[in-house]
Design a protein around this motif. Structure first.
Motif, short mmCIF file in Angstrom:
data_model
loop_
_atom_site.label_atom_id
_atom_site.label_comp_id
_atom_site.label_asym_id
_atom_site.label_seq_id
_atom_site.Cartn_x
_atom_site.Cartn_y
_atom_site.Cartn_z
N LYS A 153 -5.31 -1.95 3.14
CA LYS A 153 -4.02 -1.34 3.47
C LYS A 153 -3.83 -0.03 2.73
CE LYS A 153 -2.06 -5.91 4.23
NZ LYS A 153 -1.07 -6.88 3.80
N SER A 180 -4.20 -12.63 0.84
CA SER A 180 -3.78 -11.24 0.59
C SER A 180 -3.82 -10.98 -0.90
CB SER A 180 -2.37 -11.01 1.13
OG SER A 180 -2.36 -11.18 2.53
N ASP A 199 -6.61 -7.66 2.60
CA ASP A 199 -6.63 -9.01 3.14
C ASP A 199 -8.06 -9.49 3.31
OD1 ASP A 199 -3.87 -8.94 3.37
OD2 ASP A 199 -3.89 -8.40 5.51
N PRO A 250 -5.03 -14.35 6.30
CA PRO A 250 -5.21 -13.30 7.31
C PRO A 250 -6.37 -13.62 8.25
CG PRO A 250 -5.13 -12.39 5.08
CD PRO A 250 -5.20 -13.87 4.94
#
Length: 171
Positions: free
Chosen positions: A89, A136, A105, A83
């Motif tokens: 997230k 990730s 990430d 990333p």
């Protein structure tokens, strides 16, 4: 049995076409050899061949390649897999009962801390507290022993706050 397999492989070899090597070289059945003025590489079926070829006039070709169905295998990460920014997230599923996944990430190796707090700010769990490689990652949060309600989770990397998000536990 070997004659049958050899016949099938030769038939496939003819259908796929004879591989082309730029420069002076030749490809052998289910293996290969490549040669140029300053390089010679030979390999057999199942043998790992690795390296960097910087000469634009050299092309390494393997047996049974039609150019479109090659599968490349490596234990190295491609630059596209890493990333570009730190990111926390939204957990999934949300709402959840009794467990959920929290993904994040990392663009570089970092000391990561992923913590869960109840709505009044008391820490109820530390899911991750260690150095993690770039990439990730997913942490699983099991809230079987907690009461229904809103919880917050926070990601810090190298001591810097990345983000805080909400999640809902419904029992």
């Amino acid at each position: 049995m070997h004659r049958i397999l050899l016949s099938v492989f030769l038939w496939l070899f003819c259908i796929c076409g004879i591989p082309k090597v730029q420069g002076q070289g030749s490809i052998t059945f289910a293996g290969g050899t490549i040669q140029s003025d300053s390089l010679s590489v030979s390999f057999s079926a199942g043998e790992v061949v690795s390296g960097t070829f910087s000469n634009s006039s050299i092309q390494l070709t393997t047996g049974f390649s039609n150019g479109g169905d090659n599968v490349f295998v490596s234990n190295e990460r491609l630059a596209d897999d890493i990333p570009s920014t730190f990111r926390l997230k939204q957990n999934y599923p949300n709402p959840f009962n009794p467990s959920t996944n929290i993904a994040y990430d990392l663009p570089e190796k970092a000391d990561v801390r992923l913590e869960v707090f109840n709505i009044i700010g008391a820490k109820v769990a530390t899911l991750v507290q260690k150095q993690k490689p770039a990439g990730s990652h997913v942490a699983r949060f099991d809230a079987a022993s907690l009461a229904s309600g809103m919880y917050l989770y926070r990601l810090t990397a190298d001591g810097n706050l990345i983000s805080t998000k909400k999640m809902l536990l419904i029992k």
